[in-house]
Design a protein around this motif. Sequence first.
Motif, short mmCIF file in Angstrom:
data_model
loop_
_atom_site.label_atom_id
_atom_site.label_comp_id
_atom_site.label_asym_id
_atom_site.label_seq_id
_atom_site.Cartn_x
_atom_site.Cartn_y
_atom_site.Cartn_z
N ASN A 90 3.77 7.94 3.14
CA ASN A 90 3.68 7.02 4.27
C ASN A 90 2.68 5.90 4.00
OD1 ASN A 90 2.06 7.01 7.37
ND2 ASN A 90 4.10 6.17 7.12
N LEU A 91 1.50 6.24 3.47
CA LEU A 91 0.49 5.23 3.16
C LEU A 91 0.97 4.28 2.07
CD1 LEU A 91 -2.76 7.40 3.22
CD2 LEU A 91 -2.05 5.72 4.90
N ILE A 92 1.61 4.83 1.05
CA ILE A 92 2.11 3.99 -0.05
C ILE A 92 3.15 3.00 0.45
CG2 ILE A 92 3.40 4.02 -2.22
CD1 ILE A 92 2.01 6.69 -2.83
N VAL A 93 4.11 3.49 1.25
CA VAL A 93 5.18 2.61 1.74
C VAL A 93 4.61 1.57 2.70
CG1 VAL A 93 7.29 2.53 3.11
CG2 VAL A 93 6.98 4.33 1.40
N CYS A 94 3.70 1.99 3.59
CA CYS A 94 3.07 1.02 4.50
C CYS A 94 2.34 -0.06 3.72
CB CYS A 94 2.10 1.74 5.44
SG CYS A 94 2.89 2.67 6.77
N THR A 95 1.66 0.34 2.66
CA THR A 95 0.93 -0.64 1.85
C THR A 95 1.88 -1.60 1.16
OG1 THR A 95 -0.85 0.97 1.46
CG2 THR A 95 -0.69 -0.90 -0.06
N ILE A 96 2.94 -1.06 0.57
CA ILE A 96 3.93 -1.92 -0.11
C ILE A 96 4.58 -2.87 0.89
CG2 ILE A 96 6.14 -1.92 -1.33
CD1 ILE A 96 5.30 0.72 -2.61
N GLU A 97 4.80 -2.39 2.11
CA GLU A 97 5.48 -3.19 3.13
C GLU A 97 4.61 -4.34 3.63
OE1 GLU A 97 8.62 -4.15 5.80
OE2 GLU A 97 8.57 -2.80 4.07
N ARG A 98 3.30 -4.10 3.77
CA ARG A 98 2.45 -5.07 4.44
C ARG A 98 1.48 -5.81 3.52
NH1 ARG A 98 3.50 -0.70 7.47
NH2 ARG A 98 4.10 -1.01 9.68
N LEU A 99 1.18 -5.25 2.38
CA LEU A 99 0.19 -5.86 1.50
C LEU A 99 0.58 -7.25 1.00
CD1 LEU A 99 -2.48 -5.73 -0.01
CD2 LEU A 99 -1.33 -4.45 -1.82
N PRO A 100 1.84 -7.51 0.63
CA PRO A 100 2.17 -8.85 0.12
C PRO A 100 1.81 -9.98 1.08
CG PRO A 100 3.94 -7.32 -0.39
CD PRO A 100 2.99 -6.59 0.51
N ASP A 101 2.05 -9.77 2.38
CA ASP A 101 1.72 -10.81 3.35
C ASP A 101 0.20 -11.03 3.43
OD1 ASP A 101 4.37 -11.19 3.95
OD2 ASP A 101 4.35 -9.76 5.62
N VAL A 102 -0.54 -9.94 3.39
CA VAL A 102 -2.00 -10.06 3.44
C VAL A 102 -2.52 -10.70 2.16
CG1 VAL A 102 -4.16 -8.75 3.59
CG2 VAL A 102 -2.19 -8.08 4.99
N TRP A 103 -1.94 -10.33 1.02
CA TRP A 103 -2.38 -10.89 -0.25
C TRP A 103 -2.17 -12.40 -0.28
CZ3 TRP A 103 -5.52 -9.76 -3.92
CH2 TRP A 103 -5.45 -10.44 -5.14
N ARG A 104 -1.07 -12.84 0.32
CA ARG A 104 -0.82 -14.29 0.36
C ARG A 104 -1.91 -15.00 1.17
NH1 ARG A 104 4.74 -12.75 0.12
NH2 ARG A 104 4.83 -12.36 2.38
N LEU A 105 -2.42 -14.35 2.22
CA LEU A 105 -3.51 -14.95 2.99
C LEU A 105 -4.81 -15.01 2.18
CD1 LEU A 105 -2.96 -13.24 6.47
CD2 LEU A 105 -2.56 -15.64 5.89
N VAL A 106 -4.99 -14.04 1.30
CA VAL A 106 -6.21 -14.00 0.49
C VAL A 106 -6.21 -15.08 -0.57
CG1 VAL A 106 -7.56 -12.58 -1.12
CG2 VAL A 106 -6.58 -11.54 0.94
N VAL A 107 -5.05 -15.31 -1.20
CA VAL A 107 -5.01 -16.22 -2.35
C VAL A 107 -4.36 -17.56 -2.02
CG1 VAL A 107 -4.93 -14.26 -3.93
CG2 VAL A 107 -2.78 -15.28 -3.15
N GLN A 108 -3.97 -17.78 -0.78
CA GLN A 108 -3.24 -19.00 -0.46
C GLN A 108 -4.10 -20.26 -0.68
OE1 GLN A 108 -2.11 -19.22 3.65
NE2 GLN A 108 -4.17 -18.86 4.41
N ASP A 109 -3.42 -21.38 -0.88
CA ASP A 109 -4.07 -22.67 -1.06
C ASP A 109 -4.37 -23.26 0.31
OD1 ASP A 109 -5.00 -25.12 -1.79
OD2 ASP A 109 -3.11 -25.84 -2.65
N ASN A 110 -5.59 -23.05 0.79
CA ASN A 110 -5.95 -23.50 2.13
C ASN A 110 -6.13 -25.01 2.22
OD1 ASN A 110 -6.55 -20.99 3.98
ND2 ASN A 110 -7.37 -20.47 1.96
N LEU A 111 -6.28 -25.68 1.08
CA LEU A 111 -6.35 -27.14 1.11
C LEU A 111 -4.98 -27.77 1.34
CD1 LEU A 111 -8.91 -27.77 -1.76
CD2 LEU A 111 -9.22 -28.29 0.67
#
Length: 457
Positions: A90-111
């Motif tokens: 359950n934790l693995i699937v939840c992470t795979i499901e939601r992590l990509p969106d969060v990762w994009r917020l971390v590395v996105q080009d805010n400029l």
Amino acid sequence: MNKDKNSPWMFFASVKLTLFILFILAAASIIGTVLPQGEGAGAYTQFYMSKLDVSSQTANIMTNITFLLDLDTMYQSWWFRTLLLLLSANLIVCTIERLPDVWRLVVQDNLATDLDRIGNMRNRRHYTSSLTVEESCRQISEALKPLGWQTGQRQRDKATLLFAQKAPWSRLGVYVVHASILVIFIGALIGSIWGEKGGVNIPETLTTDKIYQFGTGSPVDLGFTVKCNWFHMERYPNGTPKTYASELVIIEDGDEVLTQVIEVNDPLKYKGWTFYQSSYQSHEKFIFSVVNNESKNEERFLAPPQKAVRWSDENLLFGIQELIPSSTPGSYKYKLLVADNKGGQNLYMIEDNQQITVKQPDGKLYTFHVKEFFSTGLQVGKDPGVWVVYIGCLLMLIGLTGAFFIFHKRIWILVRQEDDTTRILLAGTTNKNKAAFETEFNNLSDKVADINQIEAQ
């Protein structure tokens, strides 16, 4: 990958599944804490009769259910491990499901953020300045740098956009917690499969190189020898045990490599094994340590009360003639009889674990030390997964700190030239604790307004 609403993937991605498994695990852990683990059928029957006040027939039925559901070895049971595997999936699937969106917020080009979105943010301030755009950007960057805001900039639509952020990685805190739970599960699984838990009773002055598994009673070789030098117990005035301790010696290849006194909650650890002081047993015998003070000849004897012991080398006869109850229930004083080789005898009063020096008619002095003979009861465990669990706990602390105490904060400063005036827009946002950020944003706003020739609107 099929992500239909009713697909297995979405089932394992469900937060409801997480809560359900956690509820079952919590309930099982409570049962495992209250219910003794690794006991025999008689012990469980007695437990249910005494704790639940049920009949022996009902207690026997409950005992059968206990063994049927593996409640006696809950944490090693197939169903408990299955729950852990389900939660892990359950934790693995939840992470795979939601992590990509969060990762994009971390590395996105805010400029590259849409300028209209910046202008509509809740936390925003407008300024005008007589400085040039370049000078305004330089002074604002220098003013923010000591506050921990490292700015970058880019030209956007005939304007200059500055951006700075703090702790973007804090958004990953919850996923670090997910990872820590998995690491803890792996460590617990390693311990449950390859670890050992058992017990052993070691009589004073004797040794063992084995322990006996809880539940099965199977012997397990330690790979070294453990000796109990002595066991000592103190009592409360009402007679109940106050403290008890043992001195253990680790012996390898005939050499004593470690000596340590252990007490409850103060175990001995050696080569991955942990020895806990857990119980004791009286053998209703006494250890006599006798020393000839002149020759230093010393000998140790074991005998029950009212039985004489002869030390042939010294032609000495002695023993405990009578046990006299002391003021503390369960404790006694002893009448020590010492006879000489001419038929004479003397009586001396001595307390447990005390010594006394006596003089024989021939002038020889002997020192007697008398104590009750015990076995020390040890719980012994070896958990090869414990360091994995410690690493998981450390990861959890890091993840919880990031998830609850550190926030991702972002600010944008748009600087553009309009006619003869430099116009400045300061805007900011955070993912959590918006009230605290609003206070910090106001302080930043004041800092920007303090820059020479910049006025807030």
